[in-house]
Design an enzyme around this catalytic site. Structure first.
Site, PDB file in Angstrom:
ATOM      1  N   ASP A  77       0.816  -1.213   0.000  1.00  0.00           N
ATOM      2  CA  ASP A  77       0.000   0.000   0.000  1.00  0.00           C
ATOM      3  C   ASP A  77       0.858   1.275   0.000  1.00  0.00           C
ATOM      4  OD1 ASP A  77      -2.113  -1.681   0.128  1.00  0.00           O
ATOM      5  OD2 ASP A  77      -2.969  -0.873   1.986  1.00  0.00           O
ATOM      6  N   HIS A 229       3.637  -2.612   3.081  1.00  0.00           N
ATOM      7  CA  HIS A 229       3.722  -1.229   2.586  1.00  0.00           C
ATOM      8  C   HIS A 229       5.055  -1.000   1.887  1.00  0.00           C
ATOM      9  CE1 HIS A 229       0.726  -1.060   5.844  1.00  0.00           C
ATOM     10  NE2 HIS A 229       0.198  -0.034   5.202  1.00  0.00           N
TER      11      HIS A 229
END
Length: 710
Positions: A77, A229
């Site tokens: 992300d 991430h």
């Protein structure tokens, strides 16, 4: 039309900075995160189901999909990030693994090459909104905007559209509640599959490599969507964890697939063609231009800051040294100058001022002759002077030919070797001529610059110019005097050796800044040019913005012409080369480059006030202003001026920066297009009078004062 291009450039700069703020999530940031709510409206199948939700069919029940056993979908992300995304991609490529990257529109538009690499290497890209707000707080129109802008960025970056979506701040399916579920349903109606996660590595907390691996590992061979991430902070632990996690899980029989590969579904990517593709490319291009342009502006601002500090630092130090030199008890230029002087007064339509100008010269305590050169005036300027019947005052009439020609004509009629030049709207103090010519006691001195002061300083514009003359011009001249690179002898008050003038060919008509032109010519011929701060002349500064613009336009354009004319001095030897390599760069930096870039100070002030950091921006701007105020106060002290006019300094600095920007841009346009300007006549009122002089009624002769001169 003169303001059109400068205004267009300023508007363009503002638009560029707004676009940068837009793509960097600085214009409409929303970092609110909603706390958990009731789950009464969420179907049990969703809460108890898998991490993938398909609610695209309005007529059917939403589907909850689970990842098959021994399949892992790595999701990353908040990217792409220029530091961490390439490292993540390198590790994935090393182990032949595929992943799904949920990118934001802001990061995609800034780093499109990374999205292209993701797609080219077989990874899947999904939408993670444009600037990462909690969508449960947003309206339907804002949600649609977040998605469409991200798709626009994807189209420009990789030529695709994605049907995958992950909401910011999302978690497992069992965390869906009455606030997030309606958003998921609405996004489904827009054609998106929502991808949550079933295993959270919690790498954003940086718990350590082993903990990230433990959190990411599913139990009992189950399939999973793993949340990681590749942006939003230091992701070094994530990269290191992947180096161990990938081969370890592959050894345990897991495969790493994209979302659609793991589900056996068609690719989430749809090629974008036609106008939509070109819109995306245009957007990415504009963002790239805004980012690079802003970087250039920041560099320019750094240059401006450095120049401001350099200039004012030099002025403070060298002006202090200059004042000590001048005030030394035994300091003398040489033998005292007592010989008569020729004073040249070029005049064109100076009816309002000429009587005061000539009358002030009649009060001189130094022997002079006055030569008024009437340059084709149509208002009776010459008649006024002749009607005064003053001794040693001569009128020379000529057809209108411009100021340089008028001065050369005056030089031809001058009787003495020392020649003082002044403007027809200027008045001298009784001691001005005497103080001005004393430096000629040094035979090396070829020209002397006097101290020009604004007489009409009661208006706001007049007060601003008063600050500029005292702080900018006279403080500068003290600095340049010590550096022996005086760039300009002001037209309002200057003195020359006649022999020096003849050696350089007199006043030239090649430029509109004949004063700068002749000063540089003097330097190149080996003469010293110095500053006599006690030789004061009172001049009438423009009283309107229009007149001020006209004056500065001529000065700026003329300075450019003078620099270009004497450019060869940069490569020459001797005095010419010294001035060319020291004086010309300083003139260009302080008189052209710095004013042209100065509006950046105010642009970034506005940008910082709107987008932040507000406090640091205000402190920095006030710091620059305080530094300028210190220099101005010191300059006023040296010139023995009242400090009251410095009250308008902040407004003067801001507005003058914009005015000089417009003037310089227009001057560059004129120079690049080969345009020409004429010697422009400014409207005068005749209101200026030297302190302590005998009052003269405007518009009347001063013939009553006929005492012999010399």
């Amino acid at each position: 039309m003169r303001y059109l291009l400068p205004t267009f450039l300023l508007v363009g700069l503002v638009a560029m900075m707004l676009l940068r703020g837009y793509v960097h999530n600085e214009i409409i940031p929303d970092h609110r995160v909603r706390p958990p709510a009731s789950i009464s409206q969420v179907p049990d199948d969703i809460i108890e189901g898998g991490p993938v939700i398909d609610s695209r069919d309005k007529t059917a029940k939403p589907k909850s999909l689970t990842i098959p056993k021994h399949k892992l979908v790595l999701t990353f992300d908040d990217g792409p990030d220029p530091t961490w995304s390439p490292q993540v991609l390198d590790v994935l490529k090393k182990y032949g693994a595929h992943a799904t990257f949920f990118v934001t529109g802001t990061m995609t538009s800034q780093h499109p090459e990374l999205v292209r690499r993701m797609v080219a290497e077989g990874h899947e890209v999904g939408v993670h909104t444009f600037d990462h707000p909690d969508l449960s707080y947003q309206s339907a129109s804002r949600i649609k905007w977040e998605l469409s802008q991200t798709q626009l960025a994807l189209a420009g970056a990789a030529g695709i559209r994605s049907s995958l979506f992950r909401p910011p701040y999302s978690s497992f399916a069992d965390a869906m509640d009455n606030k997030s579920w309606p958003v998921t349903q609405y996004i489904g109606t827009l054609g998106y599959i929502t991808v949550l996660d079933s295993t959270d590595s919690e790498d954003w907390q940086r718990p350590g490599v082993s903990k990230i691996i433990e959190n990411a590992t599913p139990k009992h061979g189950d399939g999973a969507v793993v949340l990681m991430h590749d942006s939003g902070g230091d992701r070094s632990q994530t990269v290191k964890a992947l180096e161990t996690f990938l081969p370890q899980m592959q050894k345990d029989g897991y495969s790493f697939d994209t979302v659609t590969q793991a589900l056996g579904a068609p690719s989430a990517h749809t090629p974008v063609t036609g106008i939509d593709k070109w819109k995306g490319r245009a957007f990415i291009g504009a963002v790239s231009f805004a980012d690079r342009g802003t970087d250039v502006l920041i560099a320019g601002l750094s240059v401006v800051g450095f120049l401001v500090i350099l200039r004012f630092g030099l002025m403070l130090v060298l002006s202090f040294a200059h004042s000590r030199k001048v005030r030394r008890r035994r300091f003398r230029w040489g033998a005292r100058i007592t010989e008569p002087v020729s004073v040249l007064v070029p005049a064109y339509n100076e009816r309002e001022c000429i009587a005061k100008t000539v009358n002030s010269l009649m009060q001189s305590d130094h022997p002079i002759e006055v030569i008024v050169i009437d340059d084709g005036s149509t208002d009776g300027t010459a008649d006024i002077v002749e009607a005064m019947w003053l001794p040693n005052v001569h009128v020379v009439r000529q057809e209108n030919a411009g100021k340089p020609a008028a001065l050369n004509n005056g030089i031809a009629h001058a009787s003495y070797d020392l020649v003082v030049m002044m403007d027809g709207d200027t008045v001298f103090e009784p001691a001005t001529v005497r103080e001005l010519v004393q430096p000629f006691g040094d035979p090396r001195v070829g020209a002397v610059a006097g101290n020009a002061k604004v007489g009409n300083r009661n208006s706001l514009i007049g007060a601003w110019q008063h600050i500029e003359y005292v702080m900018g011009f006279n403080l500068d001249r003290r600095m340049y005097d010590l550096l022996q690179i005086m760039p300009t002898i002001p037209g309002a008050i200057g003195a020359f050796r006649r022999t020096a003038l003849e050696r350089v060919g007199g006043m030239s008509e090649d430029t509109l800044a004949e004063d700068t032109d002749i000063t540089i010519a003097m330097h190149r011929d080996g003469w010293r040019v110095v500053y006599a701060e006690k030789a004061r002349a009172w001049t009438e500064a423009p009283e309107s913005v229009q007149q001020l613009w006209s004056q500065r336009y001529r000065w700026s354009y003329g300075t450019m012409q003078a620099i270009w004319k004497h450019r060869r001095s940069f490569i020459e030897r001797g005095p010419s080369g010294r001035f060319g390599r020291v004086g010309l760069p300083l003139i260009a930096l302080f008189m052209i480059v710095a004013p042209l870039l100065a509006p950046l100070i105010d642009l970034f002030l506005i940008y910082g006030l709107i987008f932040g950091p507000t406090e640091k921006t205000i402190i920095a701007w006030l710091g620059v202003l305080a530094f300028q105020a210190i220099c101005a106060a010191y300059a006023f002290r040296l010139d023995k001026e009242r400090m009251v006019h410095l009250i308008s300094l902040p407004l003067q600095q801001v507005l003058y920066r914009q005015l000089m920007y417009v003037v310089l841009v227009q001057s560059w346009i004129t120079a690049l297009t080969g345009g020409r300007l004429r010697w422009q006549k400014l409207r005068r009122t005749g209101a200026v009078q030297a302190p302590g002089s005998i009052p003269t009624q405007r518009g009347h002769s001063a013939g009553a004062d006929r005492r012999p001169v010399g």
